[in-house]
Design a protein around this motif. Structure first.
Motif, short mmCIF file in Angstrom:
data_model
loop_
_atom_site.label_atom_id
_atom_site.label_comp_id
_atom_site.label_asym_id
_atom_site.label_seq_id
_atom_site.Cartn_x
_atom_site.Cartn_y
_atom_site.Cartn_z
N VAL A 28 0.88 -1.17 0.00
CA VAL A 28 0.00 0.00 0.00
C VAL A 28 0.92 1.21 0.00
O VAL A 28 1.82 1.32 0.86
CB VAL A 28 -0.91 0.02 1.24
N ASN A 29 0.72 2.13 -0.94
CA ASN A 29 1.68 3.21 -1.15
C ASN A 29 1.12 4.59 -0.81
O ASN A 29 -0.09 4.81 -0.82
CB ASN A 29 2.14 3.21 -2.61
N GLY A 30 2.05 5.51 -0.54
CA GLY A 30 1.68 6.91 -0.27
C GLY A 30 2.60 7.50 0.77
O GLY A 30 2.86 6.87 1.80
N GLU A 31 3.10 8.70 0.52
CA GLU A 31 4.03 9.32 1.47
C GLU A 31 3.33 9.73 2.76
O GLU A 31 3.82 9.47 3.85
CB GLU A 31 4.69 10.55 0.82
N THR A 32 2.19 10.39 2.65
CA THR A 32 1.44 10.79 3.85
C THR A 32 0.09 10.10 3.93
O THR A 32 -0.36 9.74 5.01
CB THR A 32 1.24 12.32 3.87
N VAL A 33 -0.56 9.95 2.78
CA VAL A 33 -1.85 9.24 2.71
C VAL A 33 -1.79 8.26 1.54
O VAL A 33 -0.92 8.35 0.68
CB VAL A 33 -3.04 10.20 2.52
N VAL A 34 -2.72 7.33 1.54
CA VAL A 34 -2.76 6.32 0.48
C VAL A 34 -2.97 6.99 -0.89
O VAL A 34 -3.86 7.82 -1.05
CB VAL A 34 -3.90 5.30 0.72
N ASP A 35 -2.11 6.62 -1.87
CA ASP A 35 -2.33 7.11 -3.23
C ASP A 35 -2.35 5.98 -4.25
O ASP A 35 -2.70 6.21 -5.41
CB ASP A 35 -1.28 8.16 -3.62
N SER A 36 -2.00 4.75 -3.82
CA SER A 36 -2.02 3.63 -4.76
C SER A 36 -1.72 2.33 -4.02
O SER A 36 -1.31 2.33 -2.86
CB SER A 36 -1.01 3.82 -5.88
N VAL A 37 -1.94 1.22 -4.74
CA VAL A 37 -1.50 -0.09 -4.26
C VAL A 37 -0.71 -0.75 -5.38
O VAL A 37 -0.97 -0.51 -6.57
CB VAL A 37 -2.68 -1.00 -3.85
#
Length: 287
Positions: free
Chosen positions: A194-203
């Motif tokens: 699960v990706n994203g620096e601060t919040v989820v932006d992709s998987v």
């Protein structure tokens, strides 16, 4: 006669059912899909009244048999949601329909299902949610995913479908066990992260594919007690439902007992919780 629905057929639920049914003042219905934690107990040998060790499965069967002998009704259905009607009476929703009640006791154990996917826990509260009813508002007109492959996942996806731009069920390599409504996307590939620096932006998937998402809702297996409690605004603390000394939550006629409220995860403690909740429910009907 008042109707009480008990969600869960473990020691807490069965204990409550016995007390409630013996009162002669309530109609008791236990809704459960399986045994629960007792199924994993090979031997129980530190329980009062057992001269020899007994399996968790046998202890469960003994409890259910005692409840049925008294007239308790059992339904083998999957509970997916909890709500209140216009008169503020609780309603338990299953994959087969709605069951209104005068009081509900949650006793399905404490398991909070997650998955060993990189970044999942790190993004909890930052785009990863465990309750569609609670958080759908924050993902209006956005792309969201639901992690799961059964009826519970479909239920959460259906809620999100009415507010989100797109909804994709991510089975993480598991086979689908429920019918998917039209308009909901499906991706059965195993997840990598699960990706994203601060919040989820992709998987990301193990084959390298990346799917852009603004949020991910976890709905693995079946809904546990804490999941159901959150849906109606009951106070929780992590995976534990907060109750008072009578096993009552902060919401009217909603009680919880057993592992889902924390403390020692032992049979005798769950039995005590169930009995306490039953007596409190009976007392509430006097007013």
């Amino acid at each position: 006669m008042k109707k009480v629905i008990i969600v869960g057929a473990g020691p807490a639920g069965i204990s409550a059912a016995l007390y409630l049914q013996r009162s002669g003042k309530t109609e008791v219905c236990v809704i459960a899909k399986g045994i629960g934690a007792l199924a994993k107990a090979e031997k129980i040998e530190n329980f009062y009244g057992l001269p020899e060790p007994i399996s968790g499965k046998q202890l469960h069967e003994n409890g259910v048999a005692a409840a049925k002998r008294l007239g308790v009704t059992f339904l083998t259905e999957e509970v997916v949601s909890l709500s209140y009607d216009g008169n503020m009476k609780p309603v338990v929703s299953t994959t087969k329909g709605d069951h209104p009640a005068d009081a509900v006791l949650l006793a399905t154990g404490s398991a909070r299902r997650t998955a060993p996917v990189k970044g999942l826990q790190e993004h909890e509260g930052k785009g990863v949610s465990y309750c569609a009813v609670c958080d759908a508002f924050f993902f209006r007109n956005k792309d969201v995913g639901v992690l799961g492959s059964g009826e519970y996942a479909v239920h959460e996806a259906s809620i999100l479908q009415s507010t989100s731009r797109s909804v994709t069920i991510l089975t993480n390599g598991q086979p689908l066990t429920a019918e998917i409504p039209e308009g909901i996307n499906i991706n059965e590939k195993p997840l990598a992260s699960v990706n994203g620096e601060t919040v989820v932006d992709s998987v990301s998937f193990t084959d390298g594919e990346v799917l852009s998402l603004n949020g991910l809702f976890v709905a693995l297996g079946t809904a546990g007690s804490a999941d159901l409690a959150r849906k109606v605004g009951a106070e929780t603390e992590g995976s534990r439902i907060k109750v008072d000394d009578k096993m009552a939550t902060n919401l009217p006629q909603l009680y919880a007992a057993g592992d889902c409220i924390g403390g020692m995860l032992q049979v005798y403690k769950a039995v005590y919780d169930g009995a306490t909740a039953a007596l409190a429910i009976l007392d509430s009907f006097k007013s």
